[in-house]
Design an enzyme around this catalytic site. Structure first.
Site, PDB file in Angstrom:
ATOM      1  CE  LYS A   1      -8.159  -9.049  -1.290  1.00  0.00           C
ATOM      2  NZ  LYS A   1      -7.717  -9.023  -0.007  1.00  0.00           N
TER       3      LYS A   1
ATOM      4  CE  LYS B   1      -5.215  -1.594   2.544  1.00  0.00           C
ATOM      5  NZ  LYS B   1      -5.712  -1.322   3.407  1.00  0.00           N
TER       6      LYS B   1
ATOM      7  CE  LYS C   1     -13.273  -2.525   0.055  1.00  0.00           C
ATOM      8  NZ  LYS C   1     -14.222  -2.238   1.211  1.00  0.00           N
TER       9      LYS C   1
END
Length: 354
Positions: A217, A115, A220
């Site tokens: 993956k 991230k 969203k």
């Protein structure tokens, strides 16, 4: 006390539209577990703010996750459903766990590396310390089990490390106060206040991948809406996204071993298997040898059948949020009682209360 009461804790982050991956990897399992365990299901809004969230969007996303819980079949009268920030003890225990956890443990967390990317110096301290808050979420209720996807196992291992270190550091004090449960650690037994929480990983699609890239993956946050199926998508949206999903030119194999090195095919077969409650081999016995031009419409029909009622109920709930808000408030009250009991004990154990 001779053992920990079986209890499941889990949560979903309100940081955008919920996807089929959230449903198959988490929410549907939540529904199944409520018949066997006492369950606490949280909307983890404190985790969401490790990166900036527009305030009004965060409020709506928090309600949307709660609506998904309810629409999927979670019963708030039998389980506790609430949003994390309403129970201040999550933050309080997280600070204590920041003092228990080691920098080396946090530095090895792969999700922070992913991230934060190359610009780690600009990442928030909250993103780095995220696992300590996750450990607090779980252990605040002394949860014995957590349903997790494959990509979350490292965070649960971190929670177990924190629990083990706390139990080891304060074993004598825990015993003096009569708050412990005997826990075997290697060749010795210590007085443990926190359980070593076990993962629950179930189903053929514990990790749902992108419809545009089977090696990533389903997310969203992906800029392409075609990469995912949102829980609020219409039937037409679902059919279009599955029709446009990336595949390869080969026919489907007759057994699961034939899906190796075919990530997009493996992903679509896994989604079908999960939605149908079947194994991949069972699905391939039916569709093996057929082209995706045959398989994709069948998958679309199944996905619409499973997801359309949830989407309809979510839209109904979100049209009048007073019901959602009352459930979250009631759940927070019930969770706070349990959380405060833990914090009273923890403060006595570590010497913060006299």
């Amino acid at each position: 006390m001779s053992s920990f009461e079986p209890l499941v804790f889990s949560g979903v982050q309100p940081s955008g539209n919920l996807t089929l991956g959230n449903y198959l990897g988490a929410i549907r399992n939540f529904v199944a577990l409520q018949g066997s365990y006492k369950c606490i299901y949280c909307v983890v809004d404190l985790h969401a703010i490790t990166v900036y969230q527009e305030p009004k969007s965060l409020i709506e996303a928090t309600r949307s996750v709660a609506a998904a819980y309810l629409a999927a079949g979670i019963d708030p009268s039998k389980n506790i459903v609430f949003n994390q920030s309403r129970v201040h003890q999550h933050s309080e225990l997280a600070w204590i766990f920041n003092c228990v956890a080691r920098m080396g443990w946090l530095s090895r967390m792969t999700q922070f590396k992913e991230k934060a990317g190359k610009d780690r110096e600009n990442a928030s301290a909250g993103l780095f310390a995220y696992p300590a808050l996750m450990a607090a979420d779980i252990l605040l209720y002394r949860a014995t089990h957590v349903p997790v996807g494959d990509d979350q196992k490292q965070h649960l291992e971190f929670s177990r490390d924190v629990a083990q270190k706390f139990n080891n550091d304060y074993s004598e004090r825990i015993g003096e106060l009569g708050l412990g449960v005997p826990i075997a650690m290697g060749n010795e037994t210590v007085n443990g206040y926190f359980p070593l929480t076990e993962p629950l990983i179930e189903g053929p699609a514990t990790r749902v991948m992108s419809l545009r890239d089977g090696t990533k993956k389903m997310s969203k946050s992906d800029p392409s809406d075609l990469s995912r199926i949102n829980l609020t998508d219409t039937s037409d949206d679902i059919a279009k996204k599955i029709r446009k999903a990336k595949t390869d030119p080969e026919a489907l194999p007759s057994e699961a071993e034939g899906l190796e090195d075919r990530p997009e095919a493996a992903n679509l077969v896994g989604i079908y298997a999960a939605l149908a409650g079947r194994t991949r081999d069972d699905v391939l016995r039916e569709f093996g040898g057929q082209q995706f031009s045959t398989f994709k419409p069948a998958l679309a029909d199944l996905a619409i059948e499973q997801l359309a009622p949830i989407a309809d109920e979510m839209r109904r709930l979100m049209a009048d949020t007073s019901h959602i808000d009352s459930i979250l408030a009631n759940g927070a009250e019930r969770a706070s009682v349990m959380a405060e009991k833990t914090m009273i004990d923890v403060k006595r154990i570590i010497g913060l209360s006299f």
